[in-house]
Motif scaffolding. Structure first.
Motif, PDB file in Angstrom:
ATOM      1  N   VAL A  18       0.804  -1.184  -0.052  1.00  0.00           N
ATOM      2  CA  VAL A  18      -0.301  -0.123   0.095  1.00  0.00           C
ATOM      3  C   VAL A  18       0.579   1.294  -0.066  1.00  0.00           C
ATOM      4  CG1 VAL A  18      -1.634   1.343   1.337  1.00  0.00           C
ATOM      5  CG2 VAL A  18      -1.970  -1.105   1.131  1.00  0.00           C
ATOM      6  N   ALA A  19       1.914   1.121   0.812  1.00  0.00           N
ATOM      7  CA  ALA A  19       2.838   2.322   0.829  1.00  0.00           C
ATOM      8  C   ALA A  19       3.640   2.781  -0.578  1.00  0.00           C
ATOM      9  CB  ALA A  19       3.974   2.148   1.836  1.00  0.00           C
ATOM     10  N   TYR A  20       3.808   1.589  -1.201  1.00  0.00           N
ATOM     11  CA  TYR A  20       4.279   1.547  -2.578  1.00  0.00           C
ATOM     12  C   TYR A  20       3.428   2.137  -3.514  1.00  0.00           C
ATOM     13  CZ  TYR A  20       7.512  -0.172  -6.435  1.00  0.00           C
ATOM     14  OH  TYR A  20       8.422  -0.190  -7.340  1.00  0.00           O
ATOM     15  N   ARG A  21       2.201   1.722  -3.285  1.00  0.00           N
ATOM     16  CA  ARG A  21       1.074   2.010  -4.286  1.00  0.00           C
ATOM     17  C   ARG A  21       1.117   3.803  -3.951  1.00  0.00           C
ATOM     18  NH1 ARG A  21      -3.593  -1.861  -2.443  1.00  0.00           N
ATOM     19  NH2 ARG A  21      -4.401   0.213  -1.989  1.00  0.00           N
ATOM     20  N   ARG A  22       1.010   4.153  -2.879  1.00  0.00           N
ATOM     21  CA  ARG A  22       0.894   5.721  -2.451  1.00  0.00           C
ATOM     22  C   ARG A  22       2.150   6.257  -3.111  1.00  0.00           C
ATOM     23  NH1 ARG A  22       0.415   5.155   3.207  1.00  0.00           N
ATOM     24  NH2 ARG A  22      -1.488   4.264   2.835  1.00  0.00           N
ATOM     25  N   ASP A  23       3.344   5.722  -3.045  1.00  0.00           N
ATOM     26  CA  ASP A  23       4.470   6.345  -3.309  1.00  0.00           C
ATOM     27  C   ASP A  23       4.288   6.576  -4.906  1.00  0.00           C
ATOM     28  OD1 ASP A  23       5.701   6.778  -1.035  1.00  0.00           O
ATOM     29  OD2 ASP A  23       6.801   4.922  -1.228  1.00  0.00           O
ATOM     30  N   ASN A  24       3.829   5.762  -5.641  1.00  0.00           N
ATOM     31  CA  ASN A  24       3.817   5.778  -6.989  1.00  0.00           C
ATOM     32  C   ASN A  24       2.497   6.469  -7.541  1.00  0.00           C
ATOM     33  OD1 ASN A  24       5.760   3.833  -8.215  1.00  0.00           O
ATOM     34  ND2 ASN A  24       4.602   2.124  -7.250  1.00  0.00           N
ATOM     35  N   ALA A  25       1.671   6.776  -6.827  1.00  0.00           N
ATOM     36  CA  ALA A  25       0.482   7.305  -7.145  1.00  0.00           C
ATOM     37  C   ALA A  25       0.938   9.068  -6.740  1.00  0.00           C
ATOM     38  CB  ALA A  25      -0.655   7.339  -6.005  1.00  0.00           C
ATOM     39  N   THR A  26       1.768   9.313  -5.545  1.00  0.00           N
ATOM     40  CA  THR A  26       2.350  10.666  -5.642  1.00  0.00           C
ATOM     41  C   THR A  26       3.094  11.052  -6.652  1.00  0.00           C
ATOM     42  OG1 THR A  26       2.135  10.300  -3.286  1.00  0.00           O
ATOM     43  CG2 THR A  26       3.741  12.013  -4.129  1.00  0.00           C
ATOM     44  N   ALA A  27       4.166  10.225  -7.093  1.00  0.00           N
ATOM     45  CA  ALA A  27       4.937  10.444  -8.200  1.00  0.00           C
ATOM     46  C   ALA A  27       4.286  10.407  -9.616  1.00  0.00           C
ATOM     47  CB  ALA A  27       5.962   9.555  -8.235  1.00  0.00           C
ATOM     48  N   HIS A  28       3.205   9.550  -9.865  1.00  0.00           N
ATOM     49  CA  HIS A  28       2.746   9.397 -11.165  1.00  0.00           C
ATOM     50  C   HIS A  28       1.003   9.369 -11.035  1.00  0.00           C
ATOM     51  CE1 HIS A  28       6.472   8.586 -12.783  1.00  0.00           C
ATOM     52  NE2 HIS A  28       6.733   7.982 -11.778  1.00  0.00           N
ATOM     53  N   TRP A  31      -1.046   7.258 -13.373  1.00  0.00           N
ATOM     54  CA  TRP A  31      -0.878   5.775 -13.212  1.00  0.00           C
ATOM     55  C   TRP A  31      -2.212   5.144 -12.649  1.00  0.00           C
ATOM     56  CZ3 TRP A  31       4.867   4.072 -12.192  1.00  0.00           C
ATOM     57  CH2 TRP A  31       5.619   4.854 -13.091  1.00  0.00           C
ATOM     58  N   PHE A  32      -2.554   3.963 -12.893  1.00  0.00           N
ATOM     59  CA  PHE A  32      -3.239   3.017 -12.069  1.00  0.00           C
ATOM     60  C   PHE A  32      -3.342   2.947 -10.567  1.00  0.00           C
ATOM     61  CE2 PHE A  32      -5.246  -0.954 -10.674  1.00  0.00           C
ATOM     62  CZ  PHE A  32      -6.493  -0.665 -11.083  1.00  0.00           C
ATOM     63  N   ASN A  33      -2.170   2.583 -10.260  1.00  0.00           N
ATOM     64  CA  ASN A  33      -1.700   2.335  -8.897  1.00  0.00           C
ATOM     65  C   ASN A  33      -2.545   1.566  -7.830  1.00  0.00           C
ATOM     66  OD1 ASN A  33       0.654   4.153  -9.340  1.00  0.00           O
ATOM     67  ND2 ASN A  33      -0.652   5.727  -9.712  1.00  0.00           N
ATOM     68  N   GLY A  34      -3.049   0.471  -8.157  1.00  0.00           N
ATOM     69  CA  GLY A  34      -3.884  -0.308  -7.422  1.00  0.00           C
ATOM     70  C   GLY A  34      -3.783  -1.570  -7.757  1.00  0.00           C
ATOM     71  N   PRO A  35      -4.567  -2.694  -6.932  1.00  0.00           N
ATOM     72  CA  PRO A  35      -4.541  -4.103  -7.323  1.00  0.00           C
ATOM     73  C   PRO A  35      -4.793  -4.072  -8.877  1.00  0.00           C
ATOM     74  CG  PRO A  35      -5.862  -3.554  -5.372  1.00  0.00           C
ATOM     75  CD  PRO A  35      -5.415  -2.427  -5.997  1.00  0.00           C
ATOM     76  N   ALA A  36      -4.090  -4.775  -9.435  1.00  0.00           N
ATOM     77  CA  ALA A  36      -4.441  -4.734 -11.077  1.00  0.00           C
ATOM     78  C   ALA A  36      -5.514  -6.017 -11.018  1.00  0.00           C
ATOM     79  CB  ALA A  36      -3.176  -5.504 -11.805  1.00  0.00           C
ATOM     80  N   PRO A  37      -6.702  -5.732 -11.719  1.00  0.00           N
ATOM     81  CA  PRO A  37      -7.757  -6.667 -11.948  1.00  0.00           C
ATOM     82  C   PRO A  37      -7.434  -7.849 -12.764  1.00  0.00           C
ATOM     83  CG  PRO A  37      -8.282  -4.773 -12.833  1.00  0.00           C
ATOM     84  CD  PRO A  37      -7.051  -4.288 -12.184  1.00  0.00           C
ATOM     85  N   SER A  38      -7.959  -8.819 -12.711  1.00  0.00           N
ATOM     86  CA  SER A  38      -7.621  -9.941 -13.910  1.00  0.00           C
ATOM     87  C   SER A  38      -8.141  -9.461 -15.351  1.00  0.00           C
ATOM     88  CB  SER A  38      -8.303 -11.174 -13.395  1.00  0.00           C
ATOM     89  OG  SER A  38      -7.807 -11.707 -12.316  1.00  0.00           O
ATOM     90  N   PHE A  39      -7.551 -10.021 -16.175  1.00  0.00           N
ATOM     91  CA  PHE A  39      -8.070  -9.504 -17.554  1.00  0.00           C
ATOM     92  C   PHE A  39      -8.429 -10.775 -18.295  1.00  0.00           C
ATOM     93  CE2 PHE A  39      -6.214  -8.545 -21.919  1.00  0.00           C
ATOM     94  CZ  PHE A  39      -7.152  -8.140 -22.492  1.00  0.00           C
TER      95      PHE A  39
END
Ligand code: SF4
Length: 212
Positions: A18-28, A31-39
């Motif tokens: 979650v912290a990594y998602r938050r860091d990525n969301a702050t920088a980008h 971006w999606f920055n969440g649990p990737a849904p199946s495709f």
């Protein structure tokens, strides 16, 4: 409450991720920055299971294997064997459609260094179990790498010894056939550990078995 096959974007069960998602969301923030849904196809007979989203792949685009190196070989191969139609253009809006195939990850959030911890694998596993249970026609699983295989076995309630490792090894498990593949990562393909032909050979066998 029982887990769902597709976790909510706000899932906060793994503090480090979650912290990594938050860091990525702050920088980008774009971006999606969440649990990737199946495709793919929810009635698929084939599941392709990776380990976890790449930071620049599904974490950025929101679609598994989309936008990172591994996706090129994976989606080219799925197109080649009729498990996909359209074109893979490295974007989630490229119109690519999976046929009789679903692509997912054992851990849904991108981990730093592409390595989830065993605790994170355990925490996300209820979603993998639910994902498997929600595929009523599932017959075949291609696991990409050893850690993916071990997570699948655990999700099925089996011991690690229930299926040997090694590229190209096929194991009949209760209710499905497991096909091991090395991960189609940049490292594996650049070093020649996994050639495109070796990867295609796995899916050729899946195609032949499903068509038999
Ligand atoms: S890895 Fe899975 S359990 Fe952990 S926060 Fe992401 S979605 Fe939730």
């Amino acid at each position: 409450m029982s887990a769902v096959a597709e976790p909510a974007k706000s899932c906060a069960l793994c503090p480090r991720l979650v912290a990594y998602r938050r860091d990525n969301a702050t920088a980008h923030p774009d971006w999606f920055n969440g649990p990737a849904p199946s495709f793919g196809d929810p009635n698929a007979r084939l599941l392709v299971l990776g380990l976890a989203p790449g930071r620049m792949g599904a974490n950025r685009t929101g679609r598994p294997f989309t936008g990172d190196f591994a996706g090129k070989l994976l989606f080219e191969t799925l197109l080649h064997f009729g498990f996909a139609e359209g074109s893979y253009l490295e974007r989630p809006d490229d119109g690519l459609r999976l046929i009789d195939c679903l692509v997912s990850n054992a851990v849904r959030c991108a981990p730093p260094g592409n390595r989830p911890t065993p605790d994170e694998e355990d925490t996300c596993r209820p979603h993998l179990k639910a994902r498997l249970a929600a595929l009523p026609k599932l017959q075949a699983v291609v696991t990409l790498g050893d850690v993916s295989r071990r997570n699948l076995l655990k999700a099925l309630g089996l011991k690690a010894s229930a299926a040997a490792g090694g590229h190209g090894v096929i194991t009949d498990l209760p209710g499905l056939r497991l096909y091991n593949s090395y991960h189609c990562s940049r490292l594996n393909t650049n070093t020649g550990r996994l050639t495109p032909q070796m990867f295609r050979d796995v899916f050729a066998k899946v195609r032949a078995d499903l068509d038999a």
